[in-house]
Structures are given as structure tokens and as C-alpha cells.
Design an enzyme around this catalytic site. Structure first.
Site, PDB file in Angstrom:
ATOM      1  N   ASP A 150       0.824  -1.200   0.000  1.00 27.41           N
ATOM      2  CA  ASP A 150       0.000   0.000   0.000  1.00 27.41           C
ATOM      3  C   ASP A 150       0.866   1.261   0.000  1.00 27.41           C
ATOM      4  O   ASP A 150       1.972   1.258   0.550  1.00 27.41           O
ATOM      5  CB  ASP A 150      -0.911  -0.025   1.235  1.00 27.41           C
ATOM      6  CG  ASP A 150      -2.134   0.849   1.067  1.00 27.41           C
ATOM      7  OD1 ASP A 150      -2.332   1.419  -0.031  1.00 27.41           O
ATOM      8  OD2 ASP A 150      -2.887   0.977   2.042  1.00 27.41           O
TER       9      ASP A 150
ATOM     10  N   ASN B 196     -10.910  -3.024  -5.455  1.00 30.75           N
ATOM     11  CA  ASN B 196     -10.133  -2.084  -6.285  1.00 30.75           C
ATOM     12  C   ASN B 196     -10.767  -1.794  -7.648  1.00 30.75           C
ATOM     13  O   ASN B 196     -10.390  -0.836  -8.321  1.00 30.75           O
ATOM     14  CB  ASN B 196      -8.687  -2.575  -6.500  1.00 30.75           C
ATOM     15  CG  ASN B 196      -7.797  -2.419  -5.288  1.00 30.75           C
ATOM     16  OD1 ASN B 196      -6.914  -3.237  -5.040  1.00 30.75           O
ATOM     17  ND2 ASN B 196      -8.008  -1.367  -4.506  1.00 30.75           N
TER      18      ASN B 196
HETATM   19  C1  IPE Z   1      -1.320   0.122  -3.557  1.00 31.68           C
HETATM   20  O1  IPE Z   1      -1.135   1.494  -3.568  1.00 31.68           O
HETATM   21  C2  IPE Z   1      -1.546  -0.464  -4.932  1.00 31.68           C
HETATM   22  C3  IPE Z   1      -2.863  -1.079  -5.174  1.00 31.68           C
HETATM   23  C4  IPE Z   1      -3.859  -1.182  -4.320  1.00 31.68           C
HETATM   24  C5  IPE Z   1      -3.098  -1.622  -6.514  1.00 31.68           C
HETATM   25  P1  IPE Z   1      -2.371   2.483  -3.570  1.00 31.68           P
HETATM   26  O2  IPE Z   1      -2.771   2.725  -4.968  1.00 31.68           O
HETATM   27  O3  IPE Z   1      -3.431   1.965  -2.667  1.00 31.68           O
HETATM   28  O4  IPE Z   1      -1.734   3.806  -2.968  1.00 31.68           O
HETATM   29  P2  IPE Z   1      -2.424   4.871  -2.000  1.00 31.68           P
HETATM   30  O5  IPE Z   1      -3.077   4.127  -0.876  1.00 31.68           O
HETATM   31  O6  IPE Z   1      -3.405   5.633  -2.823  1.00 31.68           O
HETATM   32  O7  IPE Z   1      -1.277   5.707  -1.533  1.00 31.68           O
HETATM   33 MG    MG Z   2      -4.053   2.306  -0.772  1.00 34.49          MG
END
Ligand code: IPE
Ligand code: MG
Length: 224
Positions: free
Chosen positions: A2, A50
Site C-alpha cells: 500500500d 479495487n
Molecule cells: C497500492 O497502492 C496499490 C494497489 C492497491 C493496486 P495504492 O494505490 O493503494 O496507494 P495509496 O493508498 O493511494 O497511496
Molecule cells: Mg491504498
């Protein structure tokens, strides 16, 4: 894994740049885990939740996955790593599905480490899927055990995780391996995933190794 988006934002970059950098971290951590002798490593790559992200970002993530698999396949073979997917890959874009199926088939006989990619994964969804499969198997209710539930999860045949690491300062499990994490140790760090280093990984493992795992027993029982 994350914090990719925030890592990028802090540098005035697009979120996609954070995801790109995050794959570099994944490469390094996989290599390190393998060389330390860790037998199972799971990367929470894309949750079922997601899909709610902007279409463009989702598309980018799967393109990145395809190029990661293409670049890494020779190295997975050379490191004797088996690739598995935890999650429903049927719903993924076709190029991602094809690349995953190819990589899983190619690496199926590898024995040094299992690399699980949790993709389109949801812990609750995984349990629902297991319950359905158990019902369909025709097993009698009284014969269902904790082990039989484990056997119907995506991680069937693998040990429960010893350690769960979450980066970027979030203190949540976010629907990740709900059944399997019953007795796992947790390690939370403020570091954004693209900045997570081999050194920090090693120190998380050292801290883990110095903990006492009790599995519900008292400290005296463990020492005895
Ligand atoms: C993790 O980084 C990657 C995935 C979930 C694919 P994020 O995209 O969640 O990054 P933040 O939380 O917005 O910083
Ligand atoms: Mg994230």
C-alpha cells in the site's frame, strides 16, 4: 503493498508512477524472500474492491501486471519459484488472464518458493466460495472441520501466514486472507510500498523472529 499513490503524489507525479515504482519493490522483495528461504510469499496485488478505482488506473494496473509477468518469468524459472493466483481470475482483462495462465503453467513444477498474487481477491468472497464448494461436495455438516474449510480456500495446501506486513501507515486488514490470518503476527510500517526496502524487510523479519507466538497458551506453557 500500500502507498503507491501517496508515494507518487508526494513527488508531484501521477499515481501510475507510484505503481510502476511499486513493481520494482515487488521484484526486490520476491528475490530477497526467495534467497532467505521463505517458502510462501503472498502479495496483495488487487482486491475485489479495487475495481471501484478510475477505469484508467485499473487498466494501467493490469497492463503493468502483464509486463511484470513477461519480464519476470525467466527470473521466476531461474529462482525455481512457482506462481499462483489467489482470487477469481475469470473477471480479469484477457491479456492479464492469458499472461497469468501462461506463467502459472510454466512455473507449476517449481519447488523453492510459492509466490501467491492475490488478484481480484476478497477474503469474505473466498470464504463464501469455499462454503459453496463444501455444500456441493455433499459432505455431512458434522464432518466439516477447520481443516476442511482451509482445504477449500485459494491457499489450499499452504501453511497459514506467519507474518503479515502492511505498508503506508494503514492499520487495517482490508479483507486480506481473513481465515488464514487467525494467528498471524502483524507488522505495520509508515513506509510507502515503493520505498519499502530489503533492509526494512529484513528488520521486520528479525522483529518477528524475536516475538513469542503463543497460540492462546500462557507464556510459561510456551517456555516449558
Ligand atoms: C497500492 O497502492 C496499490 C494497489 C492497491 C493496486 P495504492 O494505490 O493503494 O496507494 P495509496 O493508498 O493511494 O497511496
Ligand atoms: Mg491504498
Amino acid at each position: 503493498m500500500d502507498g503507491n499513490g501517496r508515494w507518487a503524489k508526494a513527488r508531484g507525479l501521477e499515481r501510475t508512477a507510484g505503481h510502476r515504482e511499486g513493481t520494482e519493490t515487488a521484484r526486490k522483495i520476491v528475490r530477497e524472500a526467495r534467497s532467505i528461504g521463505i517458502r510462501h510469499l503472498t502479495l496483495y496485488t488487487f482486491s475485489s474492491e479495487n475495481w471501484a478505482r478510475p477505469k484508467q488506473e485499473v487498466g494501467f494496473l493490469f497492463e503493468l501486471l502483464v509486463s511484470f509477468l513477461k519480464d519476470e518469468l525467466p527470473s521466476l524459472m531461474e529462482q525455481n519459484i512457482r506462481l499462483l493466483v489467489l482470487g477469481d481470475i475469470g473477471a480479469l482483462p484477457l491479456p492479464a488472464r492469458t499472461a497469468l495462465q501462461h506463467a502459472m503453467k510454466k512455473t507449476a513444477g517449481n519447488t523453492a518458493m510459492t509466490l501467491n498474487l492475490a488478484l481480484n481477491y476478497s477474503g469474505r468472497g473466498e470464504i463464501v466460495r469455499a462454503v459453496r464448494a463444501i455444500m456441493e461436495s455433499g459432505i455431512a455438516a458434522k464432518d466439516i472441520t477447520e481443516q476442511s474449510i482451509s482445504d477449500y480456500l485459494y491457499t489450499s495446501g499452504q501453511p497459514d501466514p506467519d507474518l503479515m506486513i502492511r505498508t503506508s501507515g494503514e492499520l487495517r486488514l482490508s479483507n486480506f486472507l481473513l481465515y488464514q490470518h487467525a494467528y498471524s503476527e502483524f507488522h505495520f510500517t509508515q513506509t510507502y510500498w515503493p520505498d519499502f526496502s530489503v533492509d526494512e524487510f529484513r528488520s521486520a523479519l528479525t522483529a518477528y523472529a524475536n516475538r513469542e507466538r503463543r497460540f492462546g497458551k500462557t507464556g510459561d506453557q510456551i517456555k516449558a
